[in-house]
Design a protein around this motif. Structure first.
Motif, PDB file in Angstrom:
ATOM      1  N   ALA A   1      73.637 137.003  36.210  1.00 28.40           N
ATOM      2  CA  ALA A   1      73.764 135.706  36.884  1.00 28.40           C
ATOM      3  C   ALA A   1      73.777 135.902  38.396  1.00 28.40           C
ATOM      4  N   GLY A   2      73.048 135.067  39.105  1.00 30.13           N
ATOM      5  CA  GLY A   2      73.007 135.135  40.553  1.00 30.13           C
ATOM      6  C   GLY A   2      72.032 136.144  41.122  1.00 30.13           C
ATOM      7  N   SER A   3      71.399 136.949  40.260  1.00 33.95           N
ATOM      8  CA  SER A   3      70.451 137.952  40.742  1.00 33.95           C
ATOM      9  C   SER A   3      69.099 137.312  41.045  1.00 33.95           C
ATOM     10  N   SER A   4      68.271 138.039  41.797  1.00 32.88           N
ATOM     11  CA  SER A   4      66.929 137.530  42.075  1.00 32.88           C
ATOM     12  C   SER A   4      66.127 137.391  40.791  1.00 32.88           C
ATOM     13  N   ALA A   5      66.374 138.300  39.837  1.00 31.49           N
ATOM     14  CA  ALA A   5      65.664 138.215  38.555  1.00 31.49           C
ATOM     15  C   ALA A   5      66.055 136.948  37.808  1.00 31.49           C
ATOM     16  N   ALA A   6      67.346 136.571  37.876  1.00 28.24           N
ATOM     17  CA  ALA A   6      67.778 135.331  37.222  1.00 28.24           C
ATOM     18  C   ALA A   6      67.088 134.124  37.852  1.00 28.24           C
ATOM     19  N   GLY A   7      66.916 134.160  39.160  1.00 26.73           N
ATOM     20  CA  GLY A   7      66.204 133.088  39.839  1.00 26.73           C
ATOM     21  C   GLY A   7      64.751 133.020  39.412  1.00 26.73           C
ATOM     22  N   ARG A   8      64.148 134.176  39.200  1.00 27.91           N
ATOM     23  CA  ARG A   8      62.746 134.192  38.769  1.00 27.91           C
ATOM     24  C   ARG A   8      62.606 133.713  37.330  1.00 27.91           C
TER      25      ARG A   8
ATOM     26  N   HIS B   1      67.051 128.229  25.365  1.00 32.84           N
ATOM     27  CA  HIS B   1      65.922 127.650  26.100  1.00 32.84           C
ATOM     28  C   HIS B   1      65.786 128.195  27.512  1.00 32.84           C
ATOM     29  N   ASP B   2      66.840 128.844  28.056  1.00 33.35           N
ATOM     30  CA  ASP B   2      66.765 129.302  29.437  1.00 33.35           C
ATOM     31  C   ASP B   2      66.541 130.803  29.571  1.00 33.35           C
ATOM     32  N   VAL B   3      66.372 131.505  28.444  1.00 33.48           N
ATOM     33  CA  VAL B   3      66.061 132.933  28.479  1.00 33.48           C
ATOM     34  C   VAL B   3      64.946 133.223  27.479  1.00 33.48           C
ATOM     35  N   PRO B   4      64.083 134.186  27.771  1.00 33.88           N
ATOM     36  CA  PRO B   4      63.071 134.568  26.780  1.00 33.88           C
ATOM     37  C   PRO B   4      63.744 135.181  25.552  1.00 33.88           C
ATOM     38  N   ALA B   5      63.303 134.773  24.368  1.00 29.24           N
ATOM     39  CA  ALA B   5      63.869 135.298  23.125  1.00 29.24           C
ATOM     40  C   ALA B   5      62.824 135.193  22.031  1.00 29.24           C
ATOM     41  N   GLN B   6      62.860 136.152  21.115  1.00 26.62           N
ATOM     42  CA  GLN B   6      61.945 136.111  19.978  1.00 26.62           C
ATOM     43  C   GLN B   6      62.589 136.742  18.761  1.00 26.62           C
ATOM     44  N   VAL B   7      62.132 136.312  17.591  1.00 21.23           N
ATOM     45  CA  VAL B   7      62.601 136.877  16.328  1.00 21.23           C
ATOM     46  C   VAL B   7      61.555 137.868  15.854  1.00 21.23           C
ATOM     47  N   MET B   8      62.005 139.061  15.487  1.00 14.61           N
ATOM     48  CA  MET B   8      61.096 140.121  15.077  1.00 14.61           C
ATOM     49  C   MET B   8      61.595 140.774  13.795  1.00 14.61           C
ATOM     50  N   SER B   9      60.665 141.334  13.040  1.00 15.37           N
ATOM     51  CA  SER B   9      61.060 142.190  11.933  1.00 15.37           C
ATOM     52  C   SER B   9      61.491 143.534  12.515  1.00 15.37           C
ATOM     53  N   ASP B  10      62.192 144.326  11.737  1.00 17.29           N
ATOM     54  CA  ASP B  10      62.670 145.602  12.259  1.00 17.29           C
ATOM     55  C   ASP B  10      61.551 146.621  12.467  1.00 17.29           C
TER      56      ASP B  10
ATOM     57  N   GLU C   1      57.219 140.378  39.826  1.00 18.78           N
ATOM     58  CA  GLU C   1      57.995 141.256  38.949  1.00 18.78           C
ATOM     59  C   GLU C   1      59.356 140.643  38.620  1.00 18.78           C
ATOM     60  N   ILE C   2      59.717 140.691  37.341  1.00 16.65           N
ATOM     61  CA  ILE C   2      61.006 140.184  36.870  1.00 16.65           C
ATOM     62  C   ILE C   2      61.684 141.316  36.100  1.00 16.65           C
ATOM     63  N   THR C   3      62.811 141.791  36.593  1.00  9.68           N
ATOM     64  CA  THR C   3      63.536 142.881  35.943  1.00  9.68           C
ATOM     65  C   THR C   3      64.578 142.303  34.992  1.00  9.68           C
ATOM     66  N   VAL C   4      64.469 142.664  33.730  1.00 10.88           N
ATOM     67  CA  VAL C   4      65.344 142.113  32.695  1.00 10.88           C
ATOM     68  C   VAL C   4      65.908 143.237  31.839  1.00 10.88           C
TER      69      VAL C   4
END
Length: 292
Positions: A271-278, A116-125, A247-250
């Motif tokens: 963890a602790g990065s500006s991207a994690a905060g965003r 729930h705290d990170v973007p995630a998706q299920v995809m076909s190959d 901008e969010i770097t992931v």
């Protein structure tokens, strides 16, 4: 034979037995009736609320196999429930699929809900988005039922969320993933058909696919090696532009699920990065303020 009345009742029963927590949604305000709301099922399945409501009211159009598969995933049906859904709509249940109508087990979807705290998706190959959590919809846009490879190479607007500097890496990752699908399932005609379609519709894809010679015939053309990409991409860095957050770097990490042809794609930040905060802020902002 299509039994619209039985189909409507089956959909209502499946919806009413679920609670928001079962599908990774917050409880929200007090509910007057048990189960999920129609709009929640529609959002999970990637269809309009009006379309879904008409199905439940026994006045909707005949749903396609693709829409039925999306409903089976949204309602967290096991295979026997998925098969009944197909039969009520007048279809023979698929024995196996690797495309947009592929079944995803409730166990895989439960894992998606728990992220729930990170973007995630299920995809076909081969690039079909089969399910995504709210964070993925907020970061990447609601893409359930769409093929990200086709969008990337044939719809220029789909790249507006990303920096131009990341485009080449994303293109190569998508080509690598599709090549891996083609090599892994040589008897399935769909990856080959998708390659043929993209070669004809995108000069960029055709150039990347043909960078290294050799290989076998695919759709009347030669399948080429392609920079050792047969294993498929596993991790790619990218920066996503969000209209409200910036901008969010992931890191795009691809995890191979136990079910054939499925990938769980997770977007993380240190963890602790500006991207994690965003990303944490994105969880608060949610889908409501997402801009196309």
């Amino acid at each position: 034979m299509n039994d619209r009345q039985e189909l409507a009742g089956f959909l209502r029963g499946c919806r009413e037995r679920l609670c928001p927590a079962d599908v990774g949604l917050p409880d929200g305000a007090r509910r007057r009736t048990a189960g999920l709301r129609r709009e929640e099922v529609a959002r999970l399945a990637g269809m309009s609320v009006d379309y879904y409501a008409r199905l439940e009211q026994n006045r909707g159009p005949h749903p396609s196999r693709h829409l039925l598969a999306a409903l089976a995933r949204a309602l967290r049906l096991e295979e026997d429930g998925r098969d009944r859904l197909f039969h009520l709509a007048g279809y023979v249940a698929p024995e196996w699929s690797s495309g947009a109508d592929q079944h995803v087990s409730p166990a895989i979807l439960l894992i998606l809900d728990r992220l729930h705290d990170v973007p995630a998706q299920v995809m076909s190959d081969s690039g079909d988005v089969l399910a995504q959590n709210a964070m993925a919809a907020a970061l990447l846009g609601p893409n359930v039922g769409r093929n990200v490879v086709v969008r990337w190479f044939t719809e220029p607007a789909s790249r507006l969320r990303y920096r131009a500097a990341d485009a080449d890496g994303m293109s190569r990752a998508y080509v690598a993933d599709l090549r891996a699908a083609l090599v892994g399932r040589p008897d399935d005609p769909r990856p080959a058909a998708l390659v043929t379609r993209l070669r004809a519709g995108s000069a960029e894809f055709a150039a990347l696919w043909g960078e290294v010679g050799g290989g076998r015939d695919v759709g009347g053309q030669r399948d080429v090696g392609g920079r050792g990409a047969v294993g498929g991409s596993r991790e790619v860095g990218l920066t996503v532009r969000h209209a409200e957050i910036g901008e969010i770097t992931v890191r795009r990490q691809v995890l191979v699920a136990g079910e054939a042809g499925l990938r769980v794609v997770v977007y993380t930040a240190p963890a602790g990065s500006s991207a994690a905060g965003r990303l944490a802020l994105l969880r608060v902002v949610g889908v409501q303020t997402m801009s196309a």
